[in-house]
Design a protein around this motif. Structure first.
Motif, PDB file in Angstrom:
ATOM      1  N   VAL A  39       0.840  -1.201   0.000  1.00 52.23           N
ATOM      2  CA  VAL A  39       0.000   0.000   0.000  1.00 52.23           C
ATOM      3  C   VAL A  39       0.873   1.249   0.000  1.00 52.23           C
ATOM      4  O   VAL A  39       0.598   2.210  -0.733  1.00 52.23           O
ATOM      5  CB  VAL A  39      -0.964  -0.021   1.205  1.00 52.23           C
ATOM      6  CG1 VAL A  39      -1.631   1.323   1.401  1.00 52.23           C
ATOM      7  CG2 VAL A  39      -2.007  -1.111   1.017  1.00 52.23           C
ATOM      8  N   ALA A  40       1.934   1.271   0.803  1.00 53.58           N
ATOM      9  CA  ALA A  40       2.812   2.434   0.864  1.00 53.58           C
ATOM     10  C   ALA A  40       3.486   2.694  -0.487  1.00 53.58           C
ATOM     11  O   ALA A  40       3.572   3.851  -0.932  1.00 53.58           O
ATOM     12  CB  ALA A  40       3.859   2.240   1.955  1.00 53.58           C
ATOM     13  N   VAL A  41       3.946   1.661  -1.147  1.00 48.84           N
ATOM     14  CA  VAL A  41       4.587   1.829  -2.454  1.00 48.84           C
ATOM     15  C   VAL A  41       3.568   2.318  -3.475  1.00 48.84           C
ATOM     16  O   VAL A  41       3.864   3.214  -4.278  1.00 48.84           O
ATOM     17  CB  VAL A  41       5.253   0.508  -2.908  1.00 48.84           C
ATOM     18  CG1 VAL A  41       5.639   0.558  -4.370  1.00 48.84           C
ATOM     19  CG2 VAL A  41       6.459   0.213  -2.041  1.00 48.84           C
ATOM     20  N   THR A  42       2.353   1.768  -3.440  1.00 47.60           N
ATOM     21  CA  THR A  42       1.313   2.183  -4.382  1.00 47.60           C
ATOM     22  C   THR A  42       0.941   3.650  -4.182  1.00 47.60           C
ATOM     23  O   THR A  42       0.837   4.416  -5.143  1.00 47.60           O
ATOM     24  CB  THR A  42       0.070   1.295  -4.229  1.00 47.60           C
ATOM     25  OG1 THR A  42       0.457  -0.064  -4.409  1.00 47.60           O
ATOM     26  CG2 THR A  42      -0.998   1.656  -5.234  1.00 47.60           C
ATOM     27  N   VAL A  43       0.748   4.059  -2.930  1.00 46.15           N
ATOM     28  CA  VAL A  43       0.415   5.453  -2.640  1.00 46.15           C
ATOM     29  C   VAL A  43       1.584   6.359  -3.020  1.00 46.15           C
ATOM     30  O   VAL A  43       1.388   7.424  -3.618  1.00 46.15           O
ATOM     31  CB  VAL A  43       0.027   5.615  -1.153  1.00 46.15           C
ATOM     32  CG1 VAL A  43      -0.047   7.075  -0.756  1.00 46.15           C
ATOM     33  CG2 VAL A  43      -1.292   4.915  -0.878  1.00 46.15           C
ATOM     34  N   GLY A  44       2.797   5.955  -2.701  1.00 45.41           N
ATOM     35  CA  GLY A  44       3.968   6.761  -3.038  1.00 45.41           C
ATOM     36  C   GLY A  44       4.116   6.965  -4.531  1.00 45.41           C
ATOM     37  O   GLY A  44       4.377   8.083  -4.996  1.00 45.41           O
ATOM     38  N   LEU A  45       3.951   5.899  -5.306  1.00 41.74           N
ATOM     39  CA  LEU A  45       4.051   6.031  -6.762  1.00 41.74           C
ATOM     40  C   LEU A  45       2.897   6.858  -7.322  1.00 41.74           C
ATOM     41  O   LEU A  45       3.073   7.603  -8.293  1.00 41.74           O
ATOM     42  CB  LEU A  45       4.092   4.651  -7.415  1.00 41.74           C
ATOM     43  CG  LEU A  45       5.384   3.865  -7.201  1.00 41.74           C
ATOM     44  CD1 LEU A  45       5.249   2.465  -7.790  1.00 41.74           C
ATOM     45  CD2 LEU A  45       6.565   4.583  -7.785  1.00 41.74           C
ATOM     46  N   GLY A  46       1.722   6.743  -6.724  1.00 40.67           N
ATOM     47  CA  GLY A  46       0.595   7.564  -7.160  1.00 40.67           C
ATOM     48  C   GLY A  46       0.855   9.043  -6.920  1.00 40.67           C
ATOM     49  O   GLY A  46       0.574   9.883  -7.779  1.00 40.67           O
ATOM     50  N   LEU A  47       1.390   9.370  -5.742  1.00 36.10           N
ATOM     51  CA  LEU A  47       1.717  10.764  -5.447  1.00 36.10           C
ATOM     52  C   LEU A  47       2.821  11.281  -6.366  1.00 36.10           C
ATOM     53  O   LEU A  47       2.763  12.425  -6.827  1.00 36.10           O
ATOM     54  CB  LEU A  47       2.125  10.904  -3.978  1.00 36.10           C
ATOM     55  CG  LEU A  47       1.007  10.693  -2.958  1.00 36.10           C
ATOM     56  CD1 LEU A  47       1.587  10.694  -1.545  1.00 36.10           C
ATOM     57  CD2 LEU A  47      -0.076  11.738  -3.112  1.00 36.10           C
ATOM     58  N   LEU A  48       3.806  10.450  -6.639  1.00 36.35           N
ATOM     59  CA  LEU A  48       4.877  10.845  -7.541  1.00 36.35           C
ATOM     60  C   LEU A  48       4.340  11.101  -8.947  1.00 36.35           C
ATOM     61  O   LEU A  48       4.727  12.081  -9.603  1.00 36.35           O
ATOM     62  CB  LEU A  48       5.958   9.757  -7.589  1.00 36.35           C
ATOM     63  CG  LEU A  48       7.147  10.024  -8.510  1.00 36.35           C
ATOM     64  CD1 LEU A  48       7.918  11.252  -8.021  1.00 36.35           C
ATOM     65  CD2 LEU A  48       8.035   8.804  -8.585  1.00 36.35           C
ATOM     66  N   SER A  49       3.421  10.271  -9.411  1.00 38.98           N
ATOM     67  CA  SER A  49       2.861  10.478 -10.746  1.00 38.98           C
ATOM     68  C   SER A  49       2.033  11.756 -10.792  1.00 38.98           C
ATOM     69  O   SER A  49       2.060  12.477 -11.799  1.00 38.98           O
ATOM     70  CB  SER A  49       2.020   9.275 -11.174  1.00 38.98           C
ATOM     71  OG  SER A  49       0.843   9.203 -10.396  1.00 38.98           O
ATOM     72  N   ARG A  50       1.312  12.071  -9.726  1.00 38.48           N
ATOM     73  CA  ARG A  50       0.543  13.325  -9.703  1.00 38.48           C
ATOM     74  C   ARG A  50       1.490  14.524  -9.700  1.00 38.48           C
ATOM     75  O   ARG A  50       1.227  15.542 -10.354  1.00 38.48           O
ATOM     76  CB  ARG A  50      -0.365  13.378  -8.500  1.00 38.48           C
ATOM     77  CG  ARG A  50      -1.572  12.492  -8.637  1.00 38.48           C
ATOM     78  CD  ARG A  50      -2.497  12.643  -7.454  1.00 38.48           C
ATOM     79  NE  ARG A  50      -3.665  11.848  -7.645  1.00 38.48           N
ATOM     80  CZ  ARG A  50      -4.865  12.359  -7.917  1.00 38.48           C
ATOM     81  NH1 ARG A  50      -5.015  13.663  -8.032  1.00 38.48           N
ATOM     82  NH2 ARG A  50      -5.899  11.573  -8.081  1.00 38.48           N
ATOM     83  N   LEU A  51       2.574  14.434  -8.964  1.00 38.93           N
ATOM     84  CA  LEU A  51       3.554  15.523  -8.924  1.00 38.93           C
ATOM     85  C   LEU A  51       4.170  15.735 -10.309  1.00 38.93           C
ATOM     86  O   LEU A  51       4.267  16.867 -10.788  1.00 38.93           O
ATOM     87  CB  LEU A  51       4.649  15.206  -7.906  1.00 38.93           C
ATOM     88  CG  LEU A  51       5.831  16.170  -7.867  1.00 38.93           C
ATOM     89  CD1 LEU A  51       5.393  17.521  -7.300  1.00 38.93           C
ATOM     90  CD2 LEU A  51       6.972  15.598  -7.059  1.00 38.93           C
ATOM     91  N   LEU A  52       4.552  14.658 -10.950  1.00 35.57           N
ATOM     92  CA  LEU A  52       5.158  14.770 -12.277  1.00 35.57           C
ATOM     93  C   LEU A  52       4.164  15.288 -13.311  1.00 35.57           C
ATOM     94  O   LEU A  52       4.514  16.078 -14.180  1.00 35.57           O
ATOM     95  CB  LEU A  52       5.734  13.428 -12.720  1.00 35.57           C
ATOM     96  CG  LEU A  52       6.963  12.958 -11.963  1.00 35.57           C
ATOM     97  CD1 LEU A  52       7.354  11.560 -12.403  1.00 35.57           C
ATOM     98  CD2 LEU A  52       8.112  13.920 -12.137  1.00 35.57           C
ATOM     99  N   SER A  53       2.899  14.863 -13.224  1.00 36.77           N
ATOM    100  CA  SER A  53       1.912  15.361 -14.177  1.00 36.77           C
ATOM    101  C   SER A  53       1.647  16.834 -13.955  1.00 36.77           C
ATOM    102  O   SER A  53       1.396  17.582 -14.898  1.00 36.77           O
ATOM    103  CB  SER A  53       0.611  14.569 -14.081  1.00 36.77           C
ATOM    104  OG  SER A  53      -0.045  14.841 -12.852  1.00 36.77           O
ATOM    105  N   GLY A  54       1.721  17.308 -12.714  1.00 38.38           N
ATOM    106  CA  GLY A  54       1.553  18.723 -12.434  1.00 38.38           C
ATOM    107  C   GLY A  54       2.706  19.548 -12.974  1.00 38.38           C
ATOM    108  O   GLY A  54       2.522  20.694 -13.386  1.00 38.38           O
ATOM    109  N   LEU A  55       3.891  18.989 -12.988  1.00 37.41           N
ATOM    110  CA  LEU A  55       5.045  19.708 -13.522  1.00 37.41           C
ATOM    111  C   LEU A  55       5.047  19.753 -15.044  1.00 37.41           C
ATOM    112  O   LEU A  55       5.536  20.707 -15.644  1.00 37.41           O
ATOM    113  CB  LEU A  55       6.340  19.057 -13.023  1.00 37.41           C
ATOM    114  CG  LEU A  55       6.619  19.164 -11.526  1.00 37.41           C
ATOM    115  CD1 LEU A  55       7.845  18.342 -11.173  1.00 37.41           C
ATOM    116  CD2 LEU A  55       6.799  20.613 -11.111  1.00 37.41           C
TER     117      LEU A  55
END
Length: 57
Positions: A39-55
Motif C-alpha cells: 500500500v505504501a509503495v502504491t500510494v507513493g508512486l501515485g503521489l509521484l505520478s501526480r507531482l510529475l503530471s503537475g510539472l
C-alpha cells in the motif's frame, strides 16, 4: 505421503536437506507488513505520478 523414490535416493535427499546450509532460521512471515509495504509503495508512486503530471502539464 509416501515417497516415490527408492530408499537409496531418499536417503541421499534426506542427507542433502539435513545439511547445515539448508537449516537457515527464518523470521515468521508477516502478511500485514507485506500489505502495508504494498500500500505504501502504491500510494507513493501515485503521489509521484501526480507531482510529475503537475510539472509537465
Amino acid at each position: 505421503m509416501t515417497s516415490r523414490l527408492n530408499p537409496e535416493d531418499q536417503r541421499r535427499v534426506d542427507e542433502y536437506l539435513s545439511a547445515p546450509q539448508h537449516q537457515v532460521e527464518r523470521r515468521p512471515f508477516r502478511p500485514w507488513l507485506l500489505l502495508l509495504l504494498v500500500v505504501a509503495v502504491t500510494v507513493g508512486l501515485g503521489l509521484l505520478s501526480r507531482l510529475l503530471s503537475g510539472l509537465v502539464l
